[in-house]
Scaffold this motif. Structure first.
Motif, short mmCIF file in Angstrom:
data_model
loop_
_atom_site.label_atom_id
_atom_site.label_comp_id
_atom_site.label_asym_id
_atom_site.label_seq_id
_atom_site.Cartn_x
_atom_site.Cartn_y
_atom_site.Cartn_z
N VAL A 56 -11.18 -57.92 -13.08
CA VAL A 56 -11.45 -56.59 -12.51
C VAL A 56 -11.36 -56.70 -11.00
O VAL A 56 -11.85 -57.66 -10.39
CB VAL A 56 -12.85 -56.11 -12.92
N THR A 57 -10.69 -55.74 -10.36
CA THR A 57 -10.48 -55.78 -8.91
C THR A 57 -11.07 -54.55 -8.25
O THR A 57 -11.25 -53.51 -8.88
CB THR A 57 -8.99 -55.88 -8.58
N GLU A 75 -15.00 -49.26 -14.21
CA GLU A 75 -15.20 -50.31 -15.19
C GLU A 75 -13.89 -50.73 -15.84
O GLU A 75 -13.67 -51.91 -16.14
CB GLU A 75 -16.18 -49.83 -16.27
N TYR A 76 -12.98 -49.78 -16.04
CA TYR A 76 -11.71 -50.07 -16.70
C TYR A 76 -10.64 -50.58 -15.74
O TYR A 76 -9.61 -51.11 -16.16
CB TYR A 76 -11.18 -48.82 -17.40
N GLY A 77 -10.84 -50.38 -14.43
CA GLY A 77 -9.83 -50.77 -13.45
C GLY A 77 -9.97 -49.96 -12.17
O GLY A 77 -10.97 -50.06 -11.46
N LEU A 78 -8.97 -49.11 -11.88
CA LEU A 78 -8.99 -48.28 -10.68
C LEU A 78 -8.68 -46.82 -11.02
O LEU A 78 -7.87 -46.54 -11.91
CB LEU A 78 -7.95 -48.77 -9.66
N LEU A 79 -9.30 -45.91 -10.30
CA LEU A 79 -9.02 -44.49 -10.42
C LEU A 79 -8.33 -44.03 -9.14
O LEU A 79 -8.88 -44.19 -8.04
CB LEU A 79 -10.30 -43.69 -10.64
N LEU A 80 -7.13 -43.46 -9.29
CA LEU A 80 -6.43 -42.85 -8.16
C LEU A 80 -6.62 -41.35 -8.24
O LEU A 80 -6.29 -40.73 -9.25
CB LEU A 80 -4.93 -43.19 -8.20
N ALA A 81 -7.17 -40.75 -7.19
CA ALA A 81 -7.43 -39.31 -7.16
C ALA A 81 -6.66 -38.71 -6.00
O ALA A 81 -6.90 -39.06 -4.84
CB ALA A 81 -8.92 -39.03 -7.02
N THR A 108 -5.13 -55.80 -4.54
CA THR A 108 -5.49 -56.91 -5.41
C THR A 108 -5.13 -56.62 -6.86
O THR A 108 -4.69 -57.51 -7.59
CB THR A 108 -7.00 -57.20 -5.29
N PHE A 109 -5.30 -55.36 -7.28
CA PHE A 109 -4.95 -54.99 -8.65
C PHE A 109 -3.48 -55.28 -8.91
O PHE A 109 -3.11 -55.88 -9.93
CB PHE A 109 -5.24 -53.50 -8.87
N VAL A 110 -2.61 -54.84 -8.00
CA VAL A 110 -1.17 -55.04 -8.17
C VAL A 110 -0.82 -56.52 -8.18
O VAL A 110 -0.02 -56.99 -8.98
CB VAL A 110 -0.40 -54.30 -7.06
N THR A 150 -10.64 -45.79 -6.23
CA THR A 150 -12.01 -46.27 -6.40
C THR A 150 -12.09 -47.17 -7.63
O THR A 150 -11.42 -46.93 -8.64
CB THR A 150 -13.00 -45.10 -6.56
N ALA A 151 -12.90 -48.20 -7.53
CA ALA A 151 -13.06 -49.15 -8.63
C ALA A 151 -13.85 -48.51 -9.77
O ALA A 151 -14.83 -47.78 -9.54
CB ALA A 151 -13.76 -50.40 -8.13
#
Length: 215
Positions: free
Chosen positions: A63-64, A40-46, A69-71, A37-38
């Motif tokens: 910011v993606t 503010e700092y980037g992405l959170l992997l849960a 797209t982040f990678v 999930t997107a």
């Protein structure tokens, strides 16, 4: 890849942008299919076992909203201004991807602390303070000469070393354009030398990941 404990629990790892996709695949292998999930700092992997990984957007990257797209954005070569300051040494440079086409290191003697007391201690303290101020003035001049002309072409400015020294340098009104580009991260570096500046080019580009394992 480097690792260090994180305040409040968990640990930080710094991953070369080119290895981010492989790192994410390893996270999935260890913890199971995750949701991204997107933030503010980037992405959170849960992950389903409770493990989380915060992928922080590298300096200068946009910011993606998704992992692919982040990678892809993390590996794009960017122009990053570097400003390292500690005690009487300063190093500035412009990194283009892994290259360092613009660089300069300057040192000025700053006296160490003394165990003497009374008048001698006060005299040494004044001398040390004056030497430190002169070193910071040199750092400002160096940033004005080498970094400021590049400001419009920089994607970000990454600082390292002593936070107070860096803050003092970037507080100079001539460097307002550079201060506006300053990234949140502060590189932990020893007294700046060319080798330290060269290593900082990789640290500035790295993807910072905060990992918290399940309880």
């Amino acid at each position: 890849m480097s690792s260090r404990p994180a305040a409040g629990g968990g640990r930080w790892v710094e991953v070369d942008p080119a290895r981010t996709e492989r790192w994410v695949a390893g996270f999935a292998d260890r913890h199971g299919p995750f949701a991204a999930t997107a933030q503010e700092y980037g992405l959170l992997l849960a992950a389903p076992d409770g493990a989380t990984a915060e992928l922080h957007t590298p300096p200068g990257a946009p910011v993606t909203a998704d992992l692919e797209t982040f990678v892809a954005e993390a590996v794009v070569p960017r122009r990053i201004g570097l400003l390292l300051a500690r005690k009487g040494a300063v190093a500035v440079g412009v990194a283009e991807g892994e290259e360092l086409p613009v660089h300069k290191v300057d040192t000025r003697y700053v006296q160490g602390r003394t165990a003497a007391g009374g008048w001698s201690q006060q005299r040494f303290a004044r001398r040390r303070d004056n030497q430190a101020k002169a070193a910071l003035a040199d750092a400002v001049d160096l940033a004005v000469r080498l970094l400021l002309p590049q400001a419009e072409r920089l994607d970000a400015v990454v600082a390292g070393g002593d936070r107070r020294a860096v803050d003092t340098v970037l507080a100079d009104r001539r460097l307002t354009a550079l201060a506006a580009l300053r990234a949140d991260r502060l590189l932990d570096v020893p007294e700046p030398r060319y080798a330290v500046l060269l290593a900082a080019t990789a640290a500035a580009r790295a993807v910072h990941i905060l990992i918290r394992d399940p309880d």
